[in-house]
Design an enzyme around this catalytic site. Structure first.
Site, short mmCIF file in Angstrom:
data_model
loop_
_atom_site.label_atom_id
_atom_site.label_comp_id
_atom_site.label_asym_id
_atom_site.label_seq_id
_atom_site.Cartn_x
_atom_site.Cartn_y
_atom_site.Cartn_z
N ASP A 1 38.60 42.64 38.97
CA ASP A 1 39.12 41.28 38.87
C ASP A 1 37.99 40.27 39.12
OD1 ASP A 1 41.98 39.81 38.84
OD2 ASP A 1 40.79 38.88 40.44
N HIS B 1 47.70 46.47 37.99
CA HIS B 1 46.43 45.77 38.14
C HIS B 1 45.64 46.24 39.35
CE1 HIS B 1 43.56 42.49 37.94
NE2 HIS B 1 43.91 42.05 39.14
#
Length: 307
Positions: free
Chosen positions: A122, A287
């Site tokens: 990320d 995620h």
């Protein structure tokens, strides 16, 4: 490359909250007035693991422990996050990925490593990407988890589908309003993403979740500044590299969800324009894959390190 002008690392726990078991904690000066909190363990070739949003270095707790069996593993909190320093946003460079990447190079050098592998998730993947472009002689291997390079990210976000990234647009606004809005209900804001982006709620246990929310509550201005930089100076840096034909010179692994199928782009094609030596993998994990699927992530990193 000249040594970084940093002071000595200090040892001992940097936080009273959860820690990665078996890791030593250090505060390492990396720039004028900025020190990073870092967890370090293991011996062997070094790899640095960079966390994402809205997390801290703790997101790597499972993967780091596995890699430390035969690698030196360094897990810092990024500038502005966790127990690392949070300088005020003086201008667009304070939280640019170029600045944050320079922090990581200085951190590794202060710990005795002139060359190292780098993996990021990320936001940390954006820092890792920039470090690999700016310091190709330092980064031996690169892994980026569940992200697109900044410029590509902005280019594929359009129409109603871009609503999934509302936080990108909120935190891109000028200083003031986004910080105030998020600070009023920071636990709800950061908790929203912890809930929305996971396929396995049990992957982030209560104590870790509390640590993430505590860290976010204390870092609203710096987190917003990090995102604001991505809408401006970071995209400018990527644009300049694209125009110059700069590409990643090291072996690269990208592991991500198949966001492209939902948003109408081919992620592997976008990444291959930056990385000639690319291994692109998709996962069915959510995620937060280093917490949900640590064995899968560890294998991908081990395979990269063996290339």
């Amino acid at each position: 490359m000249a040594p970084a002008t940093t002071g000595p690392a200090t040892t001992g726990p940097a936080t009273s909250g959860p820690a990665i078991s078996g890791f030593d904690y250090r505060r390492v000066p990396v720039a004028d007035g900025v020190s990073l909190n870092a967890a370090v363990a293991g011996t062997g070739s070094p790899i640095v693991l960079l966390h994402g949003f809205p997390q801290t270095h703790l997101m790597w707790r499972h993967v780091a422990a596995g890699l430390a069996a035969d690698h030196t593993v360094i897990c810092p909190d990024l500038r502005g996050y966790g127990a690392s320093d949070k300088p005020a946003e003086s201008d667009s460079t304070t939280y640019s990925k170029r600045t944050m990447a320079a922090d990581i190079v200085a951190l590794a050098r202060a710990l005795g490593h002139e060359r190292f592998a780098l993996a990021g998730h990320d936001r940390g993947a954006l820092v890792a990407f920039r470090a690999a472009l700016d310091h190709p002689e330092v980064i031996s291997r690169l892994a980026c988890l569940d992200v697109l390079p900044t410029l590509d990210m902005w280019e594929v976000m359009h129409g109603a589908d871009a609503a999934i990234g509302f936080h990108l647009y909120l935190m891109a606004q000028p200083p003031g309003l986004p910080e105030r809005m998020i600070a009023v209900s920071s636990d709800d804001f950061f908790g929203h993403f912890l809930d929305l982006w996971t396929n396995d709620p049990g992957a982030v246990p209560a104590d870790i979740r509390a640590a993430y929310l505590d860290a976010g509550r204390a870092a609203v201005p710096s987190i917003v500044a990090d995102y604001r930089a991505s809408a401006g100076i970071d995209a400018d840096h990527d644009r300049a590299d694209r125009a110059a034909g700069n590409r990643l010179r090291m072996p690269v692994t990208v592991l991500q969800q198949d966001w492209g199928a939902a948003l109408g782009y081919e992620a592997e094609t976008l990444w291959s324009r930056w990385a000639p030596d690319l291994r692109h993998l998709t996962t069915t994990s959510g995620h937060f894959m280093a917490e949900e699927a640590p064995a899968e992530v560890t294998k991908a990193l081990r395979d990269l390190l063996a290339r």
